[in-house]
Design an enzyme around this catalytic site. Sequence first.
Site, PDB file in Angstrom:
ATOM      1  N   TYR A  91      43.006  30.788  20.336  1.00 14.19           N
ATOM      2  CA  TYR A  91      43.443  30.403  21.677  1.00 14.19           C
ATOM      3  C   TYR A  91      42.280  30.073  22.610  1.00 14.19           C
ATOM      4  O   TYR A  91      42.461  29.357  23.592  1.00 14.19           O
ATOM      5  CB  TYR A  91      44.237  31.540  22.332  1.00 14.19           C
ATOM      6  CG  TYR A  91      45.497  31.975  21.630  1.00 14.19           C
ATOM      7  CD1 TYR A  91      46.018  31.275  20.544  1.00 14.19           C
ATOM      8  CD2 TYR A  91      46.186  33.102  22.070  1.00 14.19           C
ATOM      9  CE1 TYR A  91      47.181  31.689  19.910  1.00 14.19           C
ATOM     10  CE2 TYR A  91      47.357  33.523  21.451  1.00 14.19           C
ATOM     11  CZ  TYR A  91      47.846  32.813  20.364  1.00 14.19           C
ATOM     12  OH  TYR A  91      48.995  33.231  19.758  1.00 14.19           O
ATOM     13  N   GLU A 103      44.897  34.426  11.327  1.00 11.25           N
ATOM     14  CA  GLU A 103      45.058  33.914  12.680  1.00 11.25           C
ATOM     15  C   GLU A 103      43.812  34.089  13.543  1.00 11.25           C
ATOM     16  O   GLU A 103      43.152  35.127  13.498  1.00 11.25           O
ATOM     17  CB  GLU A 103      46.222  34.638  13.380  1.00 11.25           C
ATOM     18  CG  GLU A 103      47.558  34.435  12.709  1.00 11.25           C
ATOM     19  CD  GLU A 103      48.692  34.993  13.541  1.00 11.25           C
ATOM     20  OE1 GLU A 103      49.677  34.262  13.746  1.00 11.25           O
ATOM     21  OE2 GLU A 103      48.605  36.152  14.000  1.00 11.25           O
ATOM     22  N   HIS A 104      43.523  33.028  14.316  1.00  7.74           N
ATOM     23  CA  HIS A 104      42.652  33.063  15.493  1.00  7.74           C
ATOM     24  C   HIS A 104      41.168  33.222  15.178  1.00  7.74           C
ATOM     25  O   HIS A 104      40.384  33.508  16.089  1.00  7.74           O
ATOM     26  CB  HIS A 104      43.058  34.201  16.458  1.00  7.74           C
ATOM     27  CG  HIS A 104      44.509  34.272  16.767  1.00  7.74           C
ATOM     28  ND1 HIS A 104      45.169  35.454  16.998  1.00  7.74           N
ATOM     29  CD2 HIS A 104      45.442  33.286  16.862  1.00  7.74           C
ATOM     30  CE1 HIS A 104      46.450  35.228  17.225  1.00  7.74           C
ATOM     31  NE2 HIS A 104      46.640  33.905  17.150  1.00  7.74           N
ATOM     32  N   GLU A 121      47.690  30.550  13.020  1.00  6.90           N
ATOM     33  CA  GLU A 121      47.535  29.997  14.356  1.00  6.90           C
ATOM     34  C   GLU A 121      46.052  29.758  14.619  1.00  6.90           C
ATOM     35  O   GLU A 121      45.219  30.637  14.338  1.00  6.90           O
ATOM     36  CB  GLU A 121      48.058  30.950  15.430  1.00  6.90           C
ATOM     37  CG  GLU A 121      49.552  31.068  15.514  1.00  6.90           C
ATOM     38  CD  GLU A 121      49.972  32.016  16.624  1.00  6.90           C
ATOM     39  OE1 GLU A 121      51.180  32.232  16.771  1.00  6.90           O
ATOM     40  OE2 GLU A 121      49.103  32.548  17.352  1.00  6.90           O
ATOM     41  N   TRP A 166      44.056  39.231  11.270  1.00  7.70           N
ATOM     42  CA  TRP A 166      44.247  38.902  12.684  1.00  7.70           C
ATOM     43  C   TRP A 166      42.985  39.165  13.494  1.00  7.70           C
ATOM     44  O   TRP A 166      42.499  40.289  13.548  1.00  7.70           O
ATOM     45  CB  TRP A 166      45.387  39.773  13.225  1.00  7.70           C
ATOM     46  CG  TRP A 166      45.800  39.563  14.643  1.00  7.70           C
ATOM     47  CD1 TRP A 166      46.344  38.450  15.191  1.00  7.70           C
ATOM     48  CD2 TRP A 166      45.771  40.547  15.690  1.00  7.70           C
ATOM     49  NE1 TRP A 166      46.652  38.663  16.524  1.00  7.70           N
ATOM     50  CE2 TRP A 166      46.314  39.950  16.847  1.00  7.70           C
ATOM     51  CE3 TRP A 166      45.350  41.879  15.752  1.00  7.70           C
ATOM     52  CZ2 TRP A 166      46.424  40.625  18.060  1.00  7.70           C
ATOM     53  CZ3 TRP A 166      45.462  42.559  16.953  1.00  7.70           C
ATOM     54  CH2 TRP A 166      45.999  41.938  18.092  1.00  7.70           C
ATOM     55  N   ALA A 183      42.170  39.513  17.161  1.00  6.80           N
ATOM     56  CA  ALA A 183      43.049  39.831  18.282  1.00  6.80           C
ATOM     57  C   ALA A 183      43.001  38.742  19.348  1.00  6.80           C
ATOM     58  O   ALA A 183      41.919  38.289  19.734  1.00  6.80           O
ATOM     59  CB  ALA A 183      42.669  41.177  18.880  1.00  6.80           C
TER      60      ALA A 183
END
Length: 317
Positions: A208, A183-184, A205, A147, A149
């Site tokens: 963002y 993720e990210h 994912e 991850w 963050a």
Amino acid sequence: STQCTWGVRDTAAKISAKLAAGLHVILTPGIYLLEDSIKVTRANTVLLGIGFPTLMPITGQPAIVVADVDGVKIGSILLEAGPKPTPTLLEFGTWRAYAGSATNPGTLYDVFARVGGRNDPRIAQAYADSMLEINMGNVVYDNSWLWRADHDIVGLVKNGDNPVTTGIRIRGDNVKMYGLASEHTLGDMVEWSGDKGFTAFYQSEFPYDVNQGNYGDRGFVSYRLFPNVSTHEGYGIGVYSFFRDNVVTVANGIQTGGGPGIKIYNPVTVFLDGRGGISHVMDGKGGAVSQASRLSYLCSSGATHHGGNTTGTDGQA
């Protein structure tokens, strides 16, 4: 024999010395600020955490380095990126130099990693180029969450803070992943150049806080098989988008080199929220996901692709 460690009382050098002496090591709860890598150099060594100890490299070296030896078992550990640029947080084997053993594989159980989250990036960033690298063959990884963050102690993470390029790079052959999540990251989330790999369940994912120029136009994907990969199996490969800060469209959730030996079953893309979306599920096949249509999937890869694009329950074209 087994040696217990006691958090900040033990340095990487002390832990490595115990491992080199033939002891298994239990890491007790705490935050280990590592001045060097914990080095695993003997076959059949166990490095086990209880209470999820956190290993943070503070000098730019990986938290753990595993030599080209068989049967190493690492479990229940949280890897956390530190304040110095680090090539990877865990290095398992030398880059494709060792085939490993199918009858005595290396194993990772419940090994998680994060870049950012506990820090204020206005004061100090966290850095890593990748979170894990599996360089030798015949390694099994069961249950991961890698991850970068998306939020931290001061709020939302934006503008590429706490940079990490890739969640995991798999260069060894015959590597098996069960329950992989990445993720990210600011590049591909998974990069696979080792052959004869296997994944059962993958969740991801997209980041963002990227934009079209630094992400979508550069061709990044969530799950990438390099063109040299001729044989690979994946089951339940899921890629989600939430481009929160800018309009971003990526071409594919999954990219492979194609060929009859690549078998990806039930790949899916999902638009969770935000802007932009994903144009195709895999290799230019499968419908787009966006605010207008949030789910797309293929039933399988190989000789026949069945495209899907739906907001209902039947995504088969």
